[in-house]
Design a protein around this motif. Structure first.
Motif, PDB file in Angstrom:
ATOM      1  N   GLN A 110       0.819  -1.213   0.000  1.00  0.00           N
ATOM      2  CA  GLN A 110       0.000   0.000   0.000  1.00  0.00           C
ATOM      3  C   GLN A 110       0.852   1.262   0.000  1.00  0.00           C
ATOM      4  O   GLN A 110       0.493   2.260  -0.621  1.00  0.00           O
ATOM      5  CB  GLN A 110      -0.954  -0.012   1.193  1.00  0.00           C
ATOM      6  CG  GLN A 110      -2.111  -0.988   1.034  1.00  0.00           C
ATOM      7  CD  GLN A 110      -2.850  -0.785  -0.282  1.00  0.00           C
ATOM      8  OE1 GLN A 110      -3.320   0.316  -0.590  1.00  0.00           O
ATOM      9  NE2 GLN A 110      -2.958  -1.843  -1.073  1.00  0.00           N
ATOM     10  N   ASN A 111       1.989   1.218   0.677  1.00  0.00           N
ATOM     11  CA  ASN A 111       2.898   2.366   0.644  1.00  0.00           C
ATOM     12  C   ASN A 111       3.345   2.637  -0.788  1.00  0.00           C
ATOM     13  O   ASN A 111       3.371   3.790  -1.246  1.00  0.00           O
ATOM     14  CB  ASN A 111       4.118   2.108   1.529  1.00  0.00           C
ATOM     15  CG  ASN A 111       5.141   3.221   1.429  1.00  0.00           C
ATOM     16  OD1 ASN A 111       4.828   4.404   1.576  1.00  0.00           O
ATOM     17  ND2 ASN A 111       6.387   2.856   1.163  1.00  0.00           N
ATOM     18  N   VAL A 112       3.695   1.570  -1.515  1.00  0.00           N
ATOM     19  CA  VAL A 112       4.145   1.736  -2.897  1.00  0.00           C
ATOM     20  C   VAL A 112       3.000   2.212  -3.778  1.00  0.00           C
ATOM     21  O   VAL A 112       3.142   3.172  -4.546  1.00  0.00           O
ATOM     22  CB  VAL A 112       4.723   0.403  -3.426  1.00  0.00           C
ATOM     23  CG1 VAL A 112       5.024   0.505  -4.921  1.00  0.00           C
ATOM     24  CG2 VAL A 112       5.980   0.027  -2.651  1.00  0.00           C
ATOM     25  N   VAL A 113       1.850   1.576  -3.663  1.00  0.00           N
ATOM     26  CA  VAL A 113       0.706   1.923  -4.523  1.00  0.00           C
ATOM     27  C   VAL A 113       0.267   3.368  -4.300  1.00  0.00           C
ATOM     28  O   VAL A 113      -0.040   4.091  -5.257  1.00  0.00           O
ATOM     29  CB  VAL A 113      -0.466   0.951  -4.261  1.00  0.00           C
ATOM     30  CG1 VAL A 113      -1.735   1.432  -4.957  1.00  0.00           C
ATOM     31  CG2 VAL A 113      -0.109  -0.448  -4.743  1.00  0.00           C
ATOM     32  N   MET A 114       0.238   3.801  -3.044  1.00  0.00           N
ATOM     33  CA  MET A 114      -0.292   5.122  -2.722  1.00  0.00           C
ATOM     34  C   MET A 114       0.706   6.256  -2.983  1.00  0.00           C
ATOM     35  O   MET A 114       0.302   7.399  -3.195  1.00  0.00           O
ATOM     36  CB  MET A 114      -0.729   5.169  -1.256  1.00  0.00           C
ATOM     37  CG  MET A 114      -1.842   4.188  -0.904  1.00  0.00           C
ATOM     38  SD  MET A 114      -3.344   4.408  -1.893  1.00  0.00           S
ATOM     39  CE  MET A 114      -3.878   6.023  -1.312  1.00  0.00           C
ATOM     40  N   ASN A 115       2.002   5.949  -2.983  1.00  0.00           N
ATOM     41  CA  ASN A 115       2.992   7.028  -3.033  1.00  0.00           C
ATOM     42  C   ASN A 115       3.857   7.052  -4.278  1.00  0.00           C
ATOM     43  O   ASN A 115       4.583   8.024  -4.497  1.00  0.00           O
ATOM     44  CB  ASN A 115       3.893   6.954  -1.795  1.00  0.00           C
ATOM     45  CG  ASN A 115       3.121   7.224  -0.511  1.00  0.00           C
ATOM     46  OD1 ASN A 115       2.552   8.292  -0.340  1.00  0.00           O
ATOM     47  ND2 ASN A 115       3.084   6.247   0.379  1.00  0.00           N
ATOM     48  N   ALA A 116       3.822   6.016  -5.094  1.00  0.00           N
ATOM     49  CA  ALA A 116       4.690   5.977  -6.269  1.00  0.00           C
ATOM     50  C   ALA A 116       4.172   6.891  -7.373  1.00  0.00           C
ATOM     51  O   ALA A 116       2.962   6.967  -7.623  1.00  0.00           O
ATOM     52  CB  ALA A 116       4.808   4.551  -6.790  1.00  0.00           C
ATOM     53  N   THR A 117       5.106   7.562  -8.038  1.00  0.00           N
ATOM     54  CA  THR A 117       4.780   8.259  -9.283  1.00  0.00           C
ATOM     55  C   THR A 117       5.210   7.418 -10.482  1.00  0.00           C
ATOM     56  O   THR A 117       4.725   7.624 -11.590  1.00  0.00           O
ATOM     57  CB  THR A 117       5.455   9.638  -9.333  1.00  0.00           C
ATOM     58  OG1 THR A 117       6.863   9.492  -9.146  1.00  0.00           O
ATOM     59  CG2 THR A 117       4.899  10.553  -8.254  1.00  0.00           C
ATOM     60  N   VAL A 118       6.122   6.479 -10.258  1.00  0.00           N
ATOM     61  CA  VAL A 118       6.466   5.484 -11.269  1.00  0.00           C
ATOM     62  C   VAL A 118       5.298   4.487 -11.353  1.00  0.00           C
ATOM     63  O   VAL A 118       4.697   4.155 -10.330  1.00  0.00           O
ATOM     64  CB  VAL A 118       7.768   4.742 -10.876  1.00  0.00           C
ATOM     65  CG1 VAL A 118       8.084   3.623 -11.869  1.00  0.00           C
ATOM     66  CG2 VAL A 118       8.935   5.721 -10.790  1.00  0.00           C
ATOM     67  N   PRO A 119       4.937   4.011 -12.559  1.00  0.00           N
ATOM     68  CA  PRO A 119       3.869   3.008 -12.661  1.00  0.00           C
ATOM     69  C   PRO A 119       4.142   1.775 -11.795  1.00  0.00           C
ATOM     70  O   PRO A 119       5.295   1.360 -11.638  1.00  0.00           O
ATOM     71  CB  PRO A 119       3.874   2.642 -14.152  1.00  0.00           C
ATOM     72  CG  PRO A 119       4.429   3.853 -14.834  1.00  0.00           C
ATOM     73  CD  PRO A 119       5.439   4.419 -13.871  1.00  0.00           C
ATOM     74  N   VAL A 120       3.085   1.200 -11.219  1.00  0.00           N
ATOM     75  CA  VAL A 120       3.208   0.091 -10.274  1.00  0.00           C
ATOM     76  C   VAL A 120       2.375  -1.100 -10.756  1.00  0.00           C
ATOM     77  O   VAL A 120       1.263  -0.933 -11.256  1.00  0.00           O
ATOM     78  CB  VAL A 120       2.716   0.510  -8.864  1.00  0.00           C
ATOM     79  CG1 VAL A 120       2.716  -0.677  -7.908  1.00  0.00           C
ATOM     80  CG2 VAL A 120       3.581   1.638  -8.318  1.00  0.00           C
ATOM     81  N   ILE A 121       2.929  -2.296 -10.599  1.00  0.00           N
ATOM     82  CA  ILE A 121       2.141  -3.530 -10.721  1.00  0.00           C
ATOM     83  C   ILE A 121       1.946  -4.060  -9.309  1.00  0.00           C
ATOM     84  O   ILE A 121       2.899  -4.467  -8.649  1.00  0.00           O
ATOM     85  CB  ILE A 121       2.841  -4.575 -11.600  1.00  0.00           C
ATOM     86  CG1 ILE A 121       3.040  -4.037 -13.024  1.00  0.00           C
ATOM     87  CG2 ILE A 121       2.006  -5.867 -11.650  1.00  0.00           C
ATOM     88  CD1 ILE A 121       3.802  -4.975 -13.939  1.00  0.00           C
ATOM     89  N   GLU A 122       0.711  -4.032  -8.838  1.00  0.00           N
ATOM     90  CA  GLU A 122       0.413  -4.408  -7.452  1.00  0.00           C
ATOM     91  C   GLU A 122       0.389  -5.918  -7.313  1.00  0.00           C
ATOM     92  O   GLU A 122      -0.255  -6.622  -8.093  1.00  0.00           O
ATOM     93  CB  GLU A 122      -0.932  -3.822  -7.036  1.00  0.00           C
ATOM     94  CG  GLU A 122      -1.292  -4.059  -5.579  1.00  0.00           C
ATOM     95  CD  GLU A 122      -2.577  -3.367  -5.163  1.00  0.00           C
ATOM     96  OE1 GLU A 122      -3.030  -3.595  -4.035  1.00  0.00           O
ATOM     97  OE2 GLU A 122      -3.125  -2.591  -5.983  1.00  0.00           O
ATOM     98  N   THR A 123       1.088  -6.441  -6.315  1.00  0.00           N
ATOM     99  CA  THR A 123       1.159  -7.886  -6.121  1.00  0.00           C
ATOM    100  C   THR A 123       0.910  -8.258  -4.669  1.00  0.00           C
ATOM    101  O   THR A 123       1.006  -7.435  -3.763  1.00  0.00           O
ATOM    102  CB  THR A 123       2.555  -8.441  -6.498  1.00  0.00           C
ATOM    103  OG1 THR A 123       3.506  -8.029  -5.505  1.00  0.00           O
ATOM    104  CG2 THR A 123       3.006  -7.964  -7.856  1.00  0.00           C
ATOM    105  N   GLY A 124       0.513  -9.493  -4.492  1.00  0.00           N
ATOM    106  CA  GLY A 124       0.872 -10.265  -3.349  1.00  0.00           C
ATOM    107  C   GLY A 124       0.087 -10.322  -2.077  1.00  0.00           C
ATOM    108  O   GLY A 124       0.052 -11.368  -1.497  1.00  0.00           O
ATOM    109  N   ALA A 125      -0.525  -9.250  -1.580  1.00  0.00           N
ATOM    110  CA  ALA A 125      -1.199  -9.384  -0.292  1.00  0.00           C
ATOM    111  C   ALA A 125      -2.217 -10.515  -0.401  1.00  0.00           C
ATOM    112  O   ALA A 125      -3.070 -10.511  -1.278  1.00  0.00           O
ATOM    113  CB  ALA A 125      -1.878  -8.084   0.102  1.00  0.00           C
TER     114      ALA A 125
END
Length: 415
Positions: free
Chosen positions: A209-224
């Motif tokens: 969630q930290n990565v998804v909410m704060n990244a400006t680089v595109p994200v591929i959400e994984t794993g939880a």
């Protein structure tokens, strides 16, 4: 210049070189890296012992220590993962579509690398090798930022891989490890637009969630992975027990392990007590609904917060439900769209469940532990995507590519 920006810049500088390498060159490098891991297993275990000692001093749980631990067999398994990647088809350059236009234009859609991939992950040093192998085989440079608890292991592993790469066509700068253990190094990676093309987080929900909410680089959400197994009224008791035990205790620290067991009330009346006792033999702590606690007096009462928790440990939520629909409602409320299972002999209920669940992988009469790149035949996986865009489910080599349209003409101009 910071370590993060410097190393991302080095990866970026060789990304175009990777794109020019052929399959044989990449495979030869991966085989050299696999052999190096096997030959240097004693050195890697020595570094891993430092991490384990530090982890015990910090009070890390036994399940997380298991994720961190390396022995000779596990290191050989990691090396074998690289060898399996060698056997997989190289997706780069694959023709996905050919279009012939009436005006004579010939359009070809090809697979190409994403470019530079950032991977942020926690205490699993095998991810260091899996990520490197998959990214490099698919023509991508990679910047790794592992958890501080595995720093000694990761540092040694990358050193071994770099030494192997120096004798191959793969530039060692294509593989970078961020060694700064401070959270600021993660925060900096999230903003490296122009250097990183995509970020893939692997770990617990707070990291993701930290990565998804704060990244400006595109994200591929994984794993939880708050994964559920629903045992329907018609389920075969022996099958239900085997699947439940496997899904919870075979390796509870991973994202495809079961966190909540749902049981139809008719099945629970006759089978829950025995099933709970079996789980107790494996030292599983049970938190349950009021009906569960009536049947299993040694269980504690579960809260809403418990149902929303990914334990990664020998703790299991148990809830008695009255129908397939109630099970679906519970999964919709608490699931993370990872992996869900129904155990039933009813084809109608199975189909209703499989169609009704919104998840990357849905199972009928099989453990959720199979949501894995190896088990799906993809080789080592970069992660399990729980989102819907670009990739979903276990991500093998094709998921680490983008596309390019190549157009051939003979002088056409647009009116």
């Amino acid at each position: 210049m910071s370590e993060v920006r410097s190393k991302a810049g080095l990866a970026k500088s060789v990304a175009s070189v990777l794109n020019k390498l052929n399959t044989t060159q990449k495979n030869e490098a991966l085989l050299a890296m696999a052999d190096a891991l096997s030959n240097r297993s004693a050195d890697i275990m020595e570094a891993n012992a430092e991490d384990l000692r530090r982890g015990k001093e910090q009070g890390i749980s036994s399940a997380l220590l298991d994720r961190l631990a390396l022995n000779e067999a596990r290191i050989e398994g990691i090396a074998e993962g690289l060898r399996q990647i060698v056997q997989l088809p190289d997706p780069i350059g694959d023709t996905l579509e050919v279009i012939e236009r009436p005006n004579g234009l010939h359009i070809t859609k090809l697979r190409v690398p994403l470019g530079v991939i950032g991977i942020i992950y926690e205490a699993r040093p095998n991810v260091t090798v899996d990520a490197a192998g998959l990214c490099l085989k698919s023509g991508n440079a990679v910047v790794l930022r592992g958890g501080s608890s595995a720093l000694s292991s990761n540092r040694k592993i990358v050193k071994v891989l770099h030494e192997a790469m120096t004798h191959t066509a793969l530039p060692k700068d294509a593989l970078q490890l961020i060694e700064d253990p401070n959270r600021s190094s993660v925060d900096e990676m999230l903003k490296l637009n122009g250097l990183l093309d995509v970020i893939i987080p692997r770990g617990g929900s707070s990291l993701i969630q930290n990565v998804v909410m704060n990244a400006t680089v595109p994200v591929i959400e994984t794993g939880a992975g708050i994964c559920h197994t629903f045992i329907d009224a018609s389920a075969d008791p022996d099958m239900a027990e085997a699947i439940s035990i496997n899904a919870k205790v075979q390796r509870p620290s991973v994202c495809n392990a079961m966190e909540t067991l749902l049981l139809h009330q008719d099945f629970a009346k006759t089978n829950l007590e025995k099933l709970a006792d079996k789980l107790r033999e494996f030292n599983v702590e049970i938190k349950g609904c009021e009906e569960t606690v009536k049947i299993v007096p040694w269980a504690s009462l579960a809260s809403s917060a418990d149902y929303a928790t990914e334990y990664n440990d020998f703790v299991l939520n148990v809830k008695v439900v009255h129908s397939v629909d109630e099970a679906l409602e519970h999964i919709a409320a608490y699931g993370t769209k990872h992996s869900e299972c129904i155990v039933t002999e009813s084809k109608d209920n199975a189909e209703r469940f499989l169609q009704g669940v919104d998840a990357a992988a849905v199972y009928h009469n099989a453990s959720t532990r199979f949501t894995d790149g190896f088990e799906f035949g993809f080789g080592a996986e970069i992660g399990i995507s729980t989102q819907k865009l670009h990739a979903r489910g276990p991500m093998g080599l094709p998921a680490l590519t983008s596309t390019k349209y190549v157009i051939h003409g003979n002088g056409q101009i647009r009116d």
